[in-house]
Write a protein that holds these residues in place. Sequence first.
Motif, short mmCIF file in Angstrom:
data_model
loop_
_atom_site.label_atom_id
_atom_site.label_comp_id
_atom_site.label_asym_id
_atom_site.label_seq_id
_atom_site.Cartn_x
_atom_site.Cartn_y
_atom_site.Cartn_z
N GLU A 495 0.81 -1.21 0.00
CA GLU A 495 0.00 0.00 0.00
C GLU A 495 0.85 1.27 0.00
N ILE A 496 2.16 1.13 0.18
CA ILE A 496 3.06 2.28 0.19
C ILE A 496 3.87 2.29 -1.10
N GLU A 497 3.78 3.36 -1.85
CA GLU A 497 4.50 3.47 -3.11
C GLU A 497 5.85 4.14 -2.90
N GLY A 498 6.84 3.60 -3.60
CA GLY A 498 8.14 4.26 -3.61
C GLY A 498 8.98 3.96 -2.39
N PHE A 499 10.21 4.43 -2.45
CA PHE A 499 11.16 4.24 -1.35
C PHE A 499 10.86 5.23 -0.23
N PRO A 500 10.91 4.79 1.05
CA PRO A 500 10.56 5.69 2.17
C PRO A 500 11.68 6.68 2.49
N SER A 501 11.99 7.54 1.56
CA SER A 501 13.13 8.45 1.74
C SER A 501 12.91 9.44 2.87
N PHE A 502 11.67 9.94 3.03
CA PHE A 502 11.42 10.88 4.13
C PHE A 502 11.54 10.19 5.48
N ARG A 503 11.16 8.92 5.53
CA ARG A 503 11.31 8.17 6.78
C ARG A 503 12.80 8.05 7.13
N VAL A 504 13.61 7.67 6.14
CA VAL A 504 15.04 7.50 6.39
C VAL A 504 15.67 8.83 6.79
N ALA A 505 15.31 9.91 6.11
CA ALA A 505 15.84 11.23 6.46
C ALA A 505 15.45 11.61 7.89
N SER A 506 14.22 11.28 8.27
CA SER A 506 13.77 11.55 9.64
C SER A 506 14.59 10.77 10.65
N GLN A 507 14.83 9.50 10.35
CA GLN A 507 15.63 8.67 11.25
C GLN A 507 17.04 9.21 11.39
N PHE A 508 17.63 9.63 10.28
CA PHE A 508 18.99 10.14 10.35
C PHE A 508 19.06 11.46 11.11
N ALA A 509 18.08 12.32 10.92
CA ALA A 509 18.04 13.57 11.69
C ALA A 509 17.96 13.27 13.18
N GLN A 510 17.15 12.30 13.53
CA GLN A 510 17.02 11.90 14.93
C GLN A 510 18.33 11.35 15.47
N LEU A 511 18.98 10.50 14.69
CA LEU A 511 20.25 9.92 15.11
C LEU A 511 21.29 11.01 15.36
N CYS A 512 21.35 11.99 14.47
CA CYS A 512 22.32 13.09 14.64
C CYS A 512 21.99 13.95 15.85
N ALA A 513 20.71 14.21 16.07
CA ALA A 513 20.31 15.05 17.21
C ALA A 513 20.66 14.37 18.53
N LEU A 514 20.43 13.06 18.61
CA LEU A 514 20.75 12.34 19.84
C LEU A 514 22.25 12.30 20.11
N ALA A 515 23.03 12.42 19.05
CA ALA A 515 24.49 12.34 19.21
C ALA A 515 25.14 13.67 19.58
N THR A 516 24.35 14.75 19.65
CA THR A 516 24.96 16.05 19.91
C THR A 516 25.69 16.07 21.24
N ASP A 517 26.79 16.80 21.30
CA ASP A 517 27.65 16.80 22.48
C ASP A 517 26.92 17.31 23.73
N GLU A 518 26.01 18.27 23.56
CA GLU A 518 25.30 18.82 24.72
C GLU A 518 24.46 17.76 25.44
#
Length: 711
Positions: A495-518
């Motif tokens: 039921e989902i068309e295409g590659f979930p690129s926005f999902r992956v971008a969201s995951q990566f943004a989250q991963l980077c935010a959690l890794a911040t030094d602060e």
Amino acid sequence: MLSPEEFREKYPEDELAEELPDSPIGSLRDIQYLYGKLYTLATTGGGEYAPYLTPDAASDLEDTGDSLIVVRVDLSEDEPRLAADEHGPIWVTGYSEDQVQDVAHCKYPAARGIDHSVTHQSGQNSDPEKLARYAKERLTKWATDDVVQEAAENHDEGSIIDGLVELGEDEAVLDEIEDALKTALGGESTTALLTVQVQLDEDEGYRWPGELDVFMEAMRQRKLSKLVTKNKADDSSGNATDLVTGEPARTVGTSEDPQNYFLGKQLEKFPGLDIEEAWRTHPIAEDAAVTVMNADTFVEACTYRTFGAKVYYLPYVWGRISATDTRELYKLLYAAETEDDDMTPVERAYGMMDLDFRNAKLRFYVSAVMPHQMSRYDVFGETLNGRLLYPAELARVHNHLVRDTAAFNSTTEWTAPLPTHDNWGLLTGNDKQLHSVSTGWYFHQTFAERDDDDADADDPRIEALVAVLSGDAISVETLLSEYVDRIVAEQTDEEIEGFPSFRVASQFAQLCALATDELDLLSTTGPQKKPITREPTYEKHTMETETEMFATDGGYPPATKLESFIEDTPALAHDEDDSSLNDQRRGAFLLGALVGDIGSYQEYDQERSTTLVDQFPVKSITGSRIKKVTQETIGKTLTYTRQEKKQGPGYPGTKAEHIVERLRETILNPDPDDWKLDTDDLRFYYALGVTYGMNDYKPSSDDADETEEDS
């Protein structure tokens, strides 16, 4: 309940200070005791018996018509009798907030039985016959109760209760009560409190239960009796040091509390429990136990549900609390209880408290409870060190990453490395990010989907939420596993068309935010994933610096953009500490970037319905297959290059050459058969590469607005 302004007026600083604990908060019980104390002061006032009253139990009866039924007893003469003045033996009136202390109601929350106080709450819309029975039971059942009788024997005013018992033994008196009540109600049903007024002297008039110490003491003893007999205990009490006040006292072992901890069925809190000796394991003084029970209103106000669990986020003041700090805390608790704004305690504290108070003094008790059945729960993620800093800073850092850095924002005519979208919460940097973080929606958008109605205590979304609220680190291994499961599920969902690129971008943004030094909210069990826990450096790339780099590089944005993204992403960069692992991760990313780039070319230029992105889905990528996939992808790239050159002169080099050349160095020359990168790691960075490659183009001036990905 008193408003913060009324609370301030009623309790001057010196008077309020006398009501506060002498020691700093050191346990959940201390917080509950403080909450119970503030609730009592705000509803029933101070005094010995105030903690025993339950004003909220009948608050819905306030100002609702015939909501207070009073049996009036005259004990001013030698023989007890019913009142014969203008109100008569039964007085039906309206219950109001001003009468809370007068009626002195103490609810017994059980399906059957009578309330602890002589005042009793009827069932919803009871008929006159049932109300008459409740009225008569003030004399026949409450007054004759064993605990009440024992209290009367030991009290100077015990004769008052004896007078009630004597009246209740007279059938004519009981008939008179029933007839008078039915007449007063006119045959109508109602919901009401039923209580007793007593006249001891003709000159003093009729007095409420709250004005008679024997009634209050009997009520207190009845409530205390229930604290030592839960779970079929005979008498779980003994003399010990109260864990709340630190003073010697008669303590109880199976008292209730707002979170149902330390009850007989909570075996993880009571290993090897002997119910009769529970007071030795968890001693809490009688009065302190009742005060803790009164914390329920404020505790529930600072609680919210997510993922099938109940999250407790209870604010308190670090160190020994002052009267001034107490008023600030009460303001926060009052707002949580009275304002219907769908805000979590995190958001409310962030909006109400000033910066110094938030950062220097405000702390939170954090836990999540997973209910399984009545009185059986799993408790996990428990900490007293929750700070507003963690969720608020995570929301800020995430928004900054998406709004302001070169990873998601282009400063040239070429696209940014990763896409954003106005309809994706984690890709917009909107002002609702704190709500997303504090409710757990932040992880709901990126982790594998689950049925919340059938959630369990091992749900990694709950573990991640509690970790962020309390400042504990989240395992990178858990994140990658959840991310990949979600990506694979969406790629295989018809039921989902295409590659979930926005999902992956969201995951990566989250991963980077959690890794911040602060924040430092990422952890790993070994050196393999250590680079992923490091903060990226995308913010170094301003428009000016990138313009300079592109000019130096000959003005070809894709090559410079790729090099910059790789070197500013610690998990992909050339790592001197262990370059082989980063080389492998970078190889997976570059393969994905080429698959995404050529896949987009196939879809839009060649108008193919099936592309390399479909041919090589994330779940198909393994260490044993990656070399073969790379060879096929580069082969397809060279085929399209030759086709382009045949169509006309002027096509320079190899198609997607900036990716192909780096890919040859990382996968085709070294042999991937010896790679040590685990499958989740490999697949996630491959998926990130696909997202990068699909977003790697120069938008034309007539491009249509980007449509929302079907998800």
